[in-house]
Design a protein around this motif. Structure first.
Motif, mmCIF file in Angstrom:
data_model
loop_
_atom_site.group_PDB
_atom_site.id
_atom_site.type_symbol
_atom_site.label_atom_id
_atom_site.label_comp_id
_atom_site.label_asym_id
_atom_site.label_seq_id
_atom_site.Cartn_x
_atom_site.Cartn_y
_atom_site.Cartn_z
ATOM 1 N N HIS A 148 -14.610 39.654 14.652
ATOM 2 C CA HIS A 148 -15.725 38.752 14.916
ATOM 3 C C HIS A 148 -15.906 38.594 16.426
ATOM 4 N N PRO A 149 -17.148 38.421 16.881
ATOM 5 C CA PRO A 149 -17.340 38.100 18.296
ATOM 6 C C PRO A 149 -16.687 36.740 18.569
ATOM 7 N N ARG A 208 -18.402 43.451 14.629
ATOM 8 C CA ARG A 208 -18.932 42.352 15.439
ATOM 9 C C ARG A 208 -20.459 42.371 15.421
ATOM 10 N N SER A 210 -16.142 47.141 16.699
ATOM 11 C CA SER A 210 -17.390 46.815 17.401
ATOM 12 C C SER A 210 -18.558 46.800 16.414
ATOM 13 N N ARG A 267 -20.876 33.200 20.016
ATOM 14 C CA ARG A 267 -21.784 33.037 18.883
ATOM 15 C C ARG A 267 -22.492 31.684 18.969
ATOM 16 N N GLU A 287 -21.633 40.697 12.328
ATOM 17 C CA GLU A 287 -21.535 39.236 12.420
ATOM 18 C C GLU A 287 -22.736 38.669 13.173
#
Lengths: 400, 343
Positions: free
Chosen positions: B325-326, B279, B276, B331, B282
């Motif tokens: 990564h989300p 993310r 988390s 994104r 990112e």
């Protein structure tokens, strides 16, 4: 078997005293959460007091033959040790990030003082434990600690790794076609050597610890057979192999296996997209494997504790008894896990109480405690530093 | 009114038990009678064991004789009536405080992991000297070689062109808001068909050949470079290292005991929390890239297009919570939101 021996010597029937734990999960939750609150508010300083209160609660609620145990450590003793431990841990982790090499060297140095800390830790814990006005003690020497806690494990690692590598490399050097034979033999050697050296190391370690303990001036003694630990180790390995083999057979029979292999072989991204259940199998397999290791660990723990306790006598008069069962212990671990997860960790108070209650219910002492008269020794116990460093680095010996 | 309770006495520093009875007087006087010891004293002069929950209490008389009661709850009740309960024992049994402590602990625990640890890691990461970044970066570079990253197979002219684009981008950045501890460097690498771009601690931005080929134009590559520069400028790589160290240490301290099951729980929690944090980094790097794309081109379209190309060529759908990564769709939406808010 000991009851047969003693009844022939002794006309009176052996009396068995069962350990009883009187704590209550809901009550302990209140104590625990208020201690957590105070520890947070005081930025961790209160945690030494919290530990003393918690140990007071658990010792003081453990009854044997009408009397409770007592925990005698003072918070300030723990606090000083805790601060030193904190400085060491922070210093080491910073060093580890900034100079990985120096961090590694320090880790080796720390490994070399672990036996020393372990002795101090065992001594501290024993001396702050009292039953019927008489304290426990630990008299194990440093020499024995270095042999049993450092030298023997190192020899065991050297044999396991050296032998396996030698077999694999040796056969490969003979000819490439023999390489698979080497890998097979190496694997076999690895399993057998692990079981044998595990037994050898555990016997030395457990015997050293148990024979070091005193109650008042009277010694605990245990003579352990490597054979018994080998049996436990090999049975565990056999159960593990059988279950894995069974699962693999089922996977292949149902066709899951071959598609999984395809995924791991790399061709599978499209397969994965078309069949998302593959991902479930992979996750399921992962969790299943973890569960299996927990079952095996529970089996080994139950067998070794039962054997160790049933071989341990206090001054050749009192016999320790442990009657753990794999099923009930595994049930305890599993329900504890569910409680911890479903309460996001807040259920740890209940977990601790349930575990103490279970452990007490499977532990007893055979022999007449009332006839067993002991005087306290006059040891002074002041330093908790070794105890706390040991705590932070998690090298608690975990024998009980 | 007087009460009498039965039990036994333990002699000083000796484990022998002697039957005993204790007379509890109405004004707090205690009368102990046993074969080994007969004594009398006021409750406040005797030494009481600690009061913790309903734990059975014992009374130590002069000379070290300890009275242990057969009916601990009766004795506990009498002691409670005739002496004041310590403050801490009162607090531990106070329902309102217990509820407050539970809520407080939950909030503090949540805030620590969501805000506290990342903030602390950021502070520590920015305090570490540049030499640390260099060392960590070199270490990662050797690791890349081991993982099969090879020299780029792009034409030398194309490589020169990309290097030029890279330095131009770095120079265009605002030197005040985007100051770097190390000069960023571009490194082109070849590794199979994997389209990837990432940043190292020592200021290296790595683009794989597949990534260069995936991009439809250099504007998209510039957008990706901006994202990676965001990681470098905010020292995300070092922050990550510090975060894992803090997490592992605190998890070990909190859990403390060692049974196989708690090890598993701890490693899952540490892994989940690290993911988390990753993310979050990112998102911050996207934010950095979006700010400059807005300033220079009034649009984040180039980055959005590249993410869409990545998404299309994408393979396995790992659920968002299990990924570093989300999700790309999230994104992309955030980036597009940037555009609409500017218009």
């Amino acid at each position: 078997m000991s009851s047969v021996d003693s009844s022939s010597n002794n006309v009176t029937v052996e009396k068995t005293s069962q350990f009883k734990f009187h704590g209550n999960g809901t009550e302990f939750f209140g104590i625990w959460i208020v201690n957590v609150l105070l520890s947070i508010v005081t930025l961790g300083i209160y945690s030494a007091w919290a530990k003393v209160r918690t140990n007071n609660y658990f010792y003081g609620n453990t009854e044997l033959d009408g009397d409770r145990f007592e925990y005698l450590a003072q918070p300030m003793q723990l606090l000083i040790g805790r601060m030193i431990a904190l400085v060491v841990v922070i210093g080491w982790s910073v060093l580890n990030v900034t100079h990985p090499l120096a961090g590694g060297v320090t880790a080796v140095l720390i490994a070399f003082i672990v036996p020393f800390l372990a002795v101090r830790n065992a001594r501290f814990d024993a001396r702050v434990t009292r039953f019927r006005n008489v304290r426990f003690d630990f008299k194990g020497g440093y020499g024995g600690a270095y042999i049993n806690l450092l030298l023997k494990p190192l020899i065991a690692y050297a044999i396991i790794i050296g032998g396996t590598v030698a077999l694999v490399v040796g056969f490969k050097a003979m000819s490439d076609s023999m390489a698979s034979v080497g890998i097979g033999l190496g694997l076999l050697f690895f399993v057998v050597a692990t079981a044998l050296t595990y037994a050898w190391v555990t016997v030395g370690f457990s015997q050293y610890i148990v024979n070091g303990y005193r109650y008042g001036g009277k010694p605990f003694n245990a003579s352990l057979q490597v054979r018994e630990y080998v049996k436990i180790g090999l049975t565990a390995a056999a159960i593990f192999t059988a279950i894995i083999a069974g699962l693999v057979a089922v996977a292949y029979a149902s066709g899951i296996g071959s598609s999984l292999m395809a995924v791991f072989a790399g061709a599978g991204e499209e397969d994965l997209k078309s069949d998302p259940s593959m991902l479930i199998y992979i996750f399921g397999g992962y969790f299943g494997f973890l569960l299996l290791t927990v079952i095996i660990a529970a089996y080994v723990r139950v067998c070794t504790r039962n054997y160790l306790f049933n071989q341990t006598k206090l001054d050749d008069e009192l016999q320790l008894v442990s009657a753990m069962k794999v099923a009930s212990f595994f049930g305890l671990i599993l329900t504890n896990l569910l409680i911890t997860v479903s309460t996001l960790g807040l259920g740890r108070a209940w977990v601790a109480v349930r575990t103490a209650r279970y452990m007490s219910s499977v532990t007893a002492v055979e022999g007449d405690l009332n006839q067993f008269s002991v005087d306290d020794h006059n040891a002074t116990t002041s330093s908790a530093i070794a105890d706390e460093v040991a705590d932070a680095f998690d090298i608690n010996l975990g024998i009980i | 009114m007087n009460h009498q309770v039965d039990g036994h006495v333990l002699g000083p520093k000796n484990s022998s038990k002697h039957p005993a009875s204790l007379l509890l007087g109405s004004h707090g006087q205690l009368t102990l009678s046993s074969e080994c010891c007969n004594t009398q004293c006021q409750l406040e002069h005797a030494l009481l064991s600690r009061s913790i929950g309903a734990m059975a209490r014992t009374i130590t008389f002069d000379g070290g004789f300890v009275f242990v009661c057969n009916e601990p709850q009766r004795l506990n009740r009498w002691i409670a009536q005739h002496s004041s309960t310590p403050l801490i024992a009162k607090l531990e049994a106070n329902l309102a405080l217990i509820i407050l402590a539970t809520v407080f602990t939950a909030i503090v625990g949540y805030a620590t992991f969501v805000y506290g640890v990342p903030a602390a890691a950021k502070v520590v990461a920015h305090m570490l000297p540049v030499s640390v970044e260099r060392e960590v970066g070199e270490h990662s570079l050797t690791m890349l070689d081991d993982m099969g990253f090879e020299a780029s197979e792009l034409a030398p002219e194309r490589q020169a062109q990309l290097q030029q684009m890279f330095s131009a981008t770095v120079e265009k950045l605002d030197p005040h808001t985007a100051a770097f501890s190390q000069t960023p460097k571009l490194m082109l690498r070849h590794t199979g068909e994997m389209a990837n771009a990432f940043a190292l601690a020592d200021g290296h931005v790595i683009l794989t050949d597949a990534m260069v080929n995936l991009a439809a134009n250099d504007a998209q590559l510039e957008a990706v470079v901006l994202h990676e520069l965001g990681h470098i400028q905010q020292r995300h790589i070092l922050t990550n290292l510090v975060q894992s160290a803090i997490l592992s240490i605190s998890a070990a301290l909190i859990v403390g005991e060692t049974s196989g099951i708690s090890d598993i729980l701890v490693s899952f929690t540490v892994l989940g929390t690290s993911l988390s944090y990753s993310r979050q980094h990112e998102r911050e790097a996207d934010e950095f890239a979006a700010t400059y794309l807005q300033r220079w081109y009034q649009s984040t379209a180039s980055l959005v297009q590249l993410y869409q190309a990545l998404d299309d060529g994408h393979d396995v759908d790992i659920p968002g919570w299990a990924s570093t990564h989300p999700e790309l769709t999230e994104r992309i939406e955030t980036l597009q939101l940037h555009d609409t808010s500017q218009q």
